[in-house]
Design a protein around this motif. Structure first.
Motif, PDB file in Angstrom:
ATOM      1  N   ILE A  60      39.062  42.202  52.033  1.00  0.00           N
ATOM      2  CA  ILE A  60      39.553  42.808  50.930  1.00  0.00           C
ATOM      3  C   ILE A  60      40.605  42.220  49.895  1.00  0.00           C
ATOM      4  CG2 ILE A  60      40.923  44.928  50.336  1.00  0.00           C
ATOM      5  CD1 ILE A  60      39.570  46.744  52.504  1.00  0.00           C
ATOM      6  N   LEU A  61      41.503  41.446  50.721  1.00  0.00           N
ATOM      7  CA  LEU A  61      42.669  40.743  50.272  1.00  0.00           C
ATOM      8  C   LEU A  61      42.093  39.535  49.802  1.00  0.00           C
ATOM      9  CD1 LEU A  61      45.450  40.143  49.557  1.00  0.00           C
ATOM     10  CD2 LEU A  61      45.804  39.033  51.892  1.00  0.00           C
ATOM     11  N   HIS A  62      41.046  38.990  50.363  1.00  0.00           N
ATOM     12  CA  HIS A  62      40.318  37.913  49.771  1.00  0.00           C
ATOM     13  C   HIS A  62      39.386  38.149  48.518  1.00  0.00           C
ATOM     14  CE1 HIS A  62      37.142  34.870  49.067  1.00  0.00           C
ATOM     15  NE2 HIS A  62      37.962  34.023  49.673  1.00  0.00           N
ATOM     16  N   ASP A  63      38.672  39.471  48.465  1.00  0.00           N
ATOM     17  CA  ASP A  63      38.264  39.660  47.210  1.00  0.00           C
ATOM     18  C   ASP A  63      39.216  40.084  46.003  1.00  0.00           C
ATOM     19  OD1 ASP A  63      35.833  39.295  48.111  1.00  0.00           O
ATOM     20  OD2 ASP A  63      35.461  41.632  48.823  1.00  0.00           O
ATOM     21  N   ARG A  64      40.460  40.607  46.543  1.00  0.00           N
ATOM     22  CA  ARG A  64      41.343  40.931  45.421  1.00  0.00           C
ATOM     23  C   ARG A  64      41.894  39.806  44.873  1.00  0.00           C
ATOM     24  NH1 ARG A  64      44.885  45.200  45.506  1.00  0.00           N
ATOM     25  NH2 ARG A  64      45.163  44.671  43.270  1.00  0.00           N
ATOM     26  N   ILE A  65      41.946  38.668  45.288  1.00  0.00           N
ATOM     27  CA  ILE A  65      42.647  37.559  44.995  1.00  0.00           C
ATOM     28  C   ILE A  65      41.446  36.743  44.341  1.00  0.00           C
ATOM     29  CG2 ILE A  65      43.480  35.120  45.891  1.00  0.00           C
ATOM     30  CD1 ILE A  65      44.785  36.608  48.030  1.00  0.00           C
ATOM     31  N   MET A  66      40.326  36.505  44.649  1.00  0.00           N
ATOM     32  CA  MET A  66      39.319  35.721  44.159  1.00  0.00           C
ATOM     33  C   MET A  66      38.609  36.286  43.135  1.00  0.00           C
ATOM     34  SD  MET A  66      39.923  32.843  45.520  1.00  0.00           S
ATOM     35  CE  MET A  66      38.442  31.910  44.954  1.00  0.00           C
ATOM     36  N   LYS A  67      38.298  37.651  43.342  1.00  0.00           N
ATOM     37  CA  LYS A  67      37.309  38.456  42.147  1.00  0.00           C
ATOM     38  C   LYS A  67      38.292  39.332  41.278  1.00  0.00           C
ATOM     39  CE  LYS A  67      33.471  38.981  45.331  1.00  0.00           C
ATOM     40  NZ  LYS A  67      32.728  39.729  46.084  1.00  0.00           N
ATOM     41  N   ASP A  68      39.307  39.809  41.640  1.00  0.00           N
ATOM     42  CA  ASP A  68      40.139  40.762  40.889  1.00  0.00           C
ATOM     43  C   ASP A  68      41.193  40.018  40.124  1.00  0.00           C
ATOM     44  OD1 ASP A  68      38.696  42.830  41.609  1.00  0.00           O
ATOM     45  OD2 ASP A  68      39.862  43.636  42.967  1.00  0.00           O
ATOM     46  N   LYS A  69      41.311  38.705  40.596  1.00  0.00           N
ATOM     47  CA  LYS A  69      42.360  37.646  40.192  1.00  0.00           C
ATOM     48  C   LYS A  69      43.787  38.273  39.976  1.00  0.00           C
ATOM     49  CE  LYS A  69      39.001  35.069  37.535  1.00  0.00           C
ATOM     50  NZ  LYS A  69      37.936  35.028  38.542  1.00  0.00           N
ATOM     51  N   GLY A  72      45.998  35.722  39.070  1.00  0.00           N
ATOM     52  CA  GLY A  72      45.691  34.958  37.946  1.00  0.00           C
ATOM     53  C   GLY A  72      44.657  34.024  38.670  1.00  0.00           C
ATOM     54  N   GLU A  73      44.079  32.820  37.681  1.00  0.00           N
ATOM     55  CA  GLU A  73      42.901  32.282  38.074  1.00  0.00           C
ATOM     56  C   GLU A  73      43.177  31.423  39.367  1.00  0.00           C
ATOM     57  OE1 GLU A  73      39.290  31.296  37.577  1.00  0.00           O
ATOM     58  OE2 GLU A  73      40.103  32.642  35.972  1.00  0.00           O
ATOM     59  N   VAL A  74      42.477  31.227  40.208  1.00  0.00           N
ATOM     60  CA  VAL A  74      42.398  30.411  41.566  1.00  0.00           C
ATOM     61  C   VAL A  74      41.772  29.292  41.617  1.00  0.00           C
ATOM     62  CG1 VAL A  74      42.296  30.574  44.056  1.00  0.00           C
ATOM     63  CG2 VAL A  74      42.964  32.509  42.836  1.00  0.00           C
ATOM     64  N   ALA A  75      42.389  28.141  41.603  1.00  0.00           N
ATOM     65  CA  ALA A  75      41.824  26.570  41.710  1.00  0.00           C
ATOM     66  C   ALA A  75      41.314  26.361  43.080  1.00  0.00           C
ATOM     67  CB  ALA A  75      42.707  25.528  41.386  1.00  0.00           C
ATOM     68  N   SER A  76      42.085  26.648  44.173  1.00  0.00           N
ATOM     69  CA  SER A  76      41.665  26.575  45.525  1.00  0.00           C
ATOM     70  C   SER A  76      42.387  27.442  46.389  1.00  0.00           C
ATOM     71  CB  SER A  76      42.005  25.147  45.786  1.00  0.00           C
ATOM     72  OG  SER A  76      43.323  24.856  46.029  1.00  0.00           O
ATOM     73  N   MET A  77      41.716  27.924  47.708  1.00  0.00           N
ATOM     74  CA  MET A  77      42.339  28.701  48.362  1.00  0.00           C
ATOM     75  C   MET A  77      42.127  28.291  49.855  1.00  0.00           C
ATOM     76  SD  MET A  77      41.734  32.971  48.334  1.00  0.00           S
ATOM     77  CE  MET A  77      42.107  33.792  49.948  1.00  0.00           C
TER      78      MET A  77
END
Length: 83
Positions: A60-69, A72-77
């Protein structure tokens, strides 16, 4: 989107120092864990349950970071799970 798998040093060389670092830990008192314990059963006897709940929350956290941003925009994780 092209996914490239790089080690952490390669990521720093390509994207620079990470602006954000955080830690998430599992809490054995999470309701999602407690509700599935049998009467008298202890959390340390159910590592399967603990891992499943933690994995769900991490996803869920991963989706919030990557999909819901949410940051902000993510260059790498990069994420690491330790037991």
């Amino acid at each position: 989107m092209l996914h490239r798998y790089l080690d952490s040093m390669s990521l720093v060389q390509e994207f620079g120092r990470p602006p954000l670092f955080f830690t998430i830990t599992c809490n054995s008192n999470w309701p999602e864990i407690k509700e599935y314990l049998a009467p008298g059963e202890e959390v340390q006897n159910r590592p399967d349950l603990v891992v499943r709940v933690f994995k769900a929350k991490l996803s869920i956290l991963h989706d919030r970071i990557m999909k819901d941003k949410i940051f902000g925009e993510v260059a790498s994780m990069v994420h690491v799970v330790e037991f």
